[in-house]
Design a protein around this motif. Structure first.
Motif, PDB file in Angstrom:
ATOM      1  N   LEU A 139      50.423  30.659  53.612  1.00  0.00           N
ATOM      2  CA  LEU A 139      49.534  31.279  54.590  1.00  0.00           C
ATOM      3  C   LEU A 139      48.859  32.538  54.059  1.00  0.00           C
ATOM      4  N   ALA A 140      49.124  32.889  52.807  1.00  0.00           N
ATOM      5  CA  ALA A 140      48.512  34.105  52.253  1.00  0.00           C
ATOM      6  C   ALA A 140      47.005  33.909  52.166  1.00  0.00           C
ATOM      7  N   PRO A 141      46.213  34.805  52.764  1.00  0.00           N
ATOM      8  CA  PRO A 141      44.752  34.653  52.727  1.00  0.00           C
ATOM      9  C   PRO A 141      44.221  34.795  51.309  1.00  0.00           C
ATOM     10  N   PRO A 142      43.089  34.162  51.032  1.00  0.00           N
ATOM     11  CA  PRO A 142      42.531  34.256  49.676  1.00  0.00           C
ATOM     12  C   PRO A 142      42.068  35.663  49.351  1.00  0.00           C
ATOM     13  N   GLY A 143      42.041  35.977  48.076  1.00  0.00           N
ATOM     14  CA  GLY A 143      41.602  37.302  47.645  1.00  0.00           C
ATOM     15  C   GLY A 143      40.253  37.237  46.977  1.00  0.00           C
ATOM     16  N   GLY A 144      39.824  38.382  46.453  1.00  0.00           N
ATOM     17  CA  GLY A 144      38.559  38.472  45.740  1.00  0.00           C
ATOM     18  C   GLY A 144      38.758  39.143  44.402  1.00  0.00           C
ATOM     19  N   GLU A 145      37.692  39.650  43.833  1.00  0.00           N
ATOM     20  CA  GLU A 145      37.779  40.337  42.551  1.00  0.00           C
ATOM     21  C   GLU A 145      38.396  41.721  42.741  1.00  0.00           C
ATOM     22  N   VAL A 146      39.373  42.032  41.889  1.00  0.00           N
ATOM     23  CA  VAL A 146      40.121  43.289  42.015  1.00  0.00           C
ATOM     24  C   VAL A 146      40.162  43.972  40.651  1.00  0.00           C
ATOM     25  N   ASP A 147      39.873  45.268  40.647  1.00  0.00           N
ATOM     26  CA  ASP A 147      40.018  46.060  39.425  1.00  0.00           C
ATOM     27  C   ASP A 147      41.485  46.476  39.296  1.00  0.00           C
ATOM     28  N   LEU A 148      42.226  45.749  38.476  1.00  0.00           N
ATOM     29  CA  LEU A 148      43.654  46.012  38.364  1.00  0.00           C
ATOM     30  C   LEU A 148      43.931  47.382  37.760  1.00  0.00           C
ATOM     31  N   ASP A 149      43.047  47.844  36.870  1.00  0.00           N
ATOM     32  CA  ASP A 149      43.268  49.165  36.262  1.00  0.00           C
ATOM     33  C   ASP A 149      43.197  50.281  37.299  1.00  0.00           C
ATOM     34  N   ASP A 150      42.317  50.146  38.295  1.00  0.00           N
ATOM     35  CA  ASP A 150      42.254  51.164  39.350  1.00  0.00           C
ATOM     36  C   ASP A 150      43.560  51.207  40.142  1.00  0.00           C
ATOM     37  N   ILE A 151      44.103  50.031  40.416  1.00  0.00           N
ATOM     38  CA  ILE A 151      45.371  49.967  41.155  1.00  0.00           C
ATOM     39  C   ILE A 151      46.491  50.598  40.335  1.00  0.00           C
ATOM     40  N   VAL A 152      46.539  50.272  39.048  1.00  0.00           N
ATOM     41  CA  VAL A 152      47.601  50.803  38.191  1.00  0.00           C
ATOM     42  C   VAL A 152      47.535  52.322  38.127  1.00  0.00           C
ATOM     43  N   LEU A 153      46.345  52.866  37.932  1.00  0.00           N
ATOM     44  CA  LEU A 153      46.200  54.322  37.813  1.00  0.00           C
ATOM     45  C   LEU A 153      46.540  55.019  39.134  1.00  0.00           C
ATOM     46  N   ALA A 154      46.139  54.413  40.246  1.00  0.00           N
ATOM     47  CA  ALA A 154      46.434  55.019  41.545  1.00  0.00           C
ATOM     48  C   ALA A 154      47.931  55.012  41.830  1.00  0.00           C
ATOM     49  N   GLU A 155      48.593  53.883  41.548  1.00  0.00           N
ATOM     50  CA  GLU A 155      50.031  53.796  41.808  1.00  0.00           C
ATOM     51  C   GLU A 155      50.822  54.670  40.837  1.00  0.00           C
ATOM     52  N   ALA A 156      50.371  54.773  39.598  1.00  0.00           N
ATOM     53  CA  ALA A 156      51.085  55.603  38.615  1.00  0.00           C
ATOM     54  C   ALA A 156      50.954  57.084  38.930  1.00  0.00           C
ATOM     55  N   ASP A 157      49.954  57.451  39.717  1.00  0.00           N
ATOM     56  CA  ASP A 157      49.732  58.857  40.053  1.00  0.00           C
ATOM     57  C   ASP A 157      50.693  59.356  41.132  1.00  0.00           C
ATOM     58  N   ARG A 158      51.385  58.449  41.786  1.00  0.00           N
ATOM     59  CA  ARG A 158      52.360  58.861  42.802  1.00  0.00           C
ATOM     60  C   ARG A 158      53.559  59.537  42.125  1.00  0.00           C
ATOM     61  N   PRO A 159      54.121  60.572  42.748  1.00  0.00           N
ATOM     62  CA  PRO A 159      55.251  61.272  42.111  1.00  0.00           C
ATOM     63  C   PRO A 159      56.486  60.401  42.006  1.00  0.00           C
ATOM     64  N   ARG A 160      57.106  60.422  40.830  1.00  0.00           N
ATOM     65  CA  ARG A 160      58.361  59.717  40.587  1.00  0.00           C
ATOM     66  C   ARG A 160      59.266  60.610  39.752  1.00  0.00           C
ATOM     67  N   ARG A 161      60.506  60.211  39.575  1.00  0.00           N
ATOM     68  CA  ARG A 161      61.492  61.070  38.919  1.00  0.00           C
ATOM     69  C   ARG A 161      61.270  61.219  37.423  1.00  0.00           C
ATOM     70  N   VAL A 162      60.477  60.323  36.805  1.00  0.00           N
ATOM     71  CA  VAL A 162      60.154  60.439  35.383  1.00  0.00           C
ATOM     72  C   VAL A 162      58.648  60.289  35.217  1.00  0.00           C
ATOM     73  N   PRO A 163      58.075  60.867  34.155  1.00  0.00           N
ATOM     74  CA  PRO A 163      56.626  60.735  33.943  1.00  0.00           C
ATOM     75  C   PRO A 163      56.240  59.314  33.549  1.00  0.00           C
ATOM     76  N   ILE A 164      55.039  58.920  33.932  1.00  0.00           N
ATOM     77  CA  ILE A 164      54.519  57.594  33.616  1.00  0.00           C
ATOM     78  C   ILE A 164      53.284  57.760  32.737  1.00  0.00           C
ATOM     79  N   ASP A 165      53.346  57.209  31.538  1.00  0.00           N
ATOM     80  CA  ASP A 165      52.259  57.312  30.564  1.00  0.00           C
ATOM     81  C   ASP A 165      51.270  56.175  30.799  1.00  0.00           C
ATOM     82  N   THR A 166      50.038  56.516  31.191  1.00  0.00           N
ATOM     83  CA  THR A 166      49.000  55.512  31.429  1.00  0.00           C
ATOM     84  C   THR A 166      47.875  55.605  30.402  1.00  0.00           C
ATOM     85  N   SER A 167      48.143  56.236  29.266  1.00  0.00           N
ATOM     86  CA  SER A 167      47.095  56.438  28.265  1.00  0.00           C
ATOM     87  C   SER A 167      46.620  55.128  27.637  1.00  0.00           C
ATOM     88  N   ARG A 168      47.401  54.068  27.787  1.00  0.00           N
ATOM     89  CA  ARG A 168      47.027  52.782  27.182  1.00  0.00           C
ATOM     90  C   ARG A 168      46.623  51.752  28.238  1.00  0.00           C
TER      91      ARG A 168
END
Length: 288
Positions: A139-168
């Protein structure tokens, strides 16, 4: 005459072998089909031979058993979906009231903050259950085109107990639902940060195979015999992983379910960068 006896014995043996093979052929067909039936193929049934003998009776009994298992599985899935839907409203109400109480200050603000944190955790669990239920019932509705890099950078920017390197992290566009892909990335980053000693590395690249995301950590890693099982629902590994420090064992199941539904693959192995675990998934590019 002395040649007749061995020839007769040989012919008898060949005839017995042929008859036995013919008699056991339905049993072999039932065994092969039974091995193919899993949690996602409970609608399939074993073939019932037309012989009307004990083998046919066994096949009918197995199909009756599969009918009962399928009915119970449907009831269980429906219960999970219904319960998850019903829980969303009271959880939202608790979160709203806790936010108000926490912002007002006073002696109850600290308690309200704790209630808010736990209600958010419960809300995330309910969202995971709903996501799995939607995919179980297709029943999951269909999706569209998604910029995965934007999602990764946004989620990695959330505070966590260790740093997350997104340089690559480089550009990568896939097809899917942005909310589900964000949940996938969040689960992978939360899992890596939870078990890392001091750092997490994220890599995103696009090549001929598709768009690939890798999440590395410098934690203890995952034993090879556990690497398939870890994507099952409600599975939590034993190595000093207390329930208070982690989730309910659904996060990686959501990762596997969403990625595979989008036509991708997900694996875990040893990180060649940091020495801990490396979670890796590949999705087809949006232009494919």
């Amino acid at each position: 005459l002395w040649l007749g006896v061995p020839i007769a014995m040989l012919l008898t043996g060949v005839l017995a072998w042929l008859l036995a093979g013919r008699a056991l052929r339905p049993v072999r067909a039932i065994s092969e089909r039974t091995e193919q039936i899993g949690a996602g193929t409970l609608h399939e049934r074993v073939p019932v031979p037309k012989s009307g003998d004990e083998v046919a009776g066994l096949a009918r009994v197995m199909n009756d058993m599969l009918d009962r298992i399928q009915r119970e599985d449907r009831r269980r899935r429906q219960f999970v979906a219904d319960a998850s839907h019903e829980l969303r409203s009271p959880i939202s109400s608790i979160q709203t009231q806790a936010e108000v109480a926490a912002n007002e200050g006073g002696p109850a603000s600290e308690l309200a903050g704790g209630v808010l944190a736990e209600s958010e955790r419960l809300g995330a669990l309910v969202d995971d259950l709903l996501s799995l239920a939607r995919h179980d019932e297709a029943l999951a509705p269909p999706g569209g085109e998604v910029d995965l890099d934007d999602i990764v950078l946004a989620e990695a920017d959330r505070p966590r107990r260790v740093p997350i390197d997104t340089s690559r992290v480089s550009g990568g566009q896939v097809r899917g639902r942005s909310d589900e892909l964000a949940r996938v990335v969040t689960h992978l980053l939360d899992n890596a940060a939870r078990h890392a000693e001091s750092q997490v590395l994220v890599k995103l690249a696009t090549d001929a195979d598709g768009v690939t995301l890798e999440v590395h950590d410098d934690g203890p890693g995952i034993a090879s015999e556990q690497r398939e099982r870890i994507f099952e629902r409600f599975v939590r590994l034993d190595e000093a992983r207390e329930r208070d420090g982690g989730g309910a064992g659904l996060g990686l199941a959501v990762v596997a379910t969403v990625v595979r539904a989008a036509g991708g693959s997900v694996t875990v192995d040893e990180s060649d960068e940091l020495g801990g675990a490396r979670f890796r998934f590949t999705l087809p590019p949006a232009t494919s």
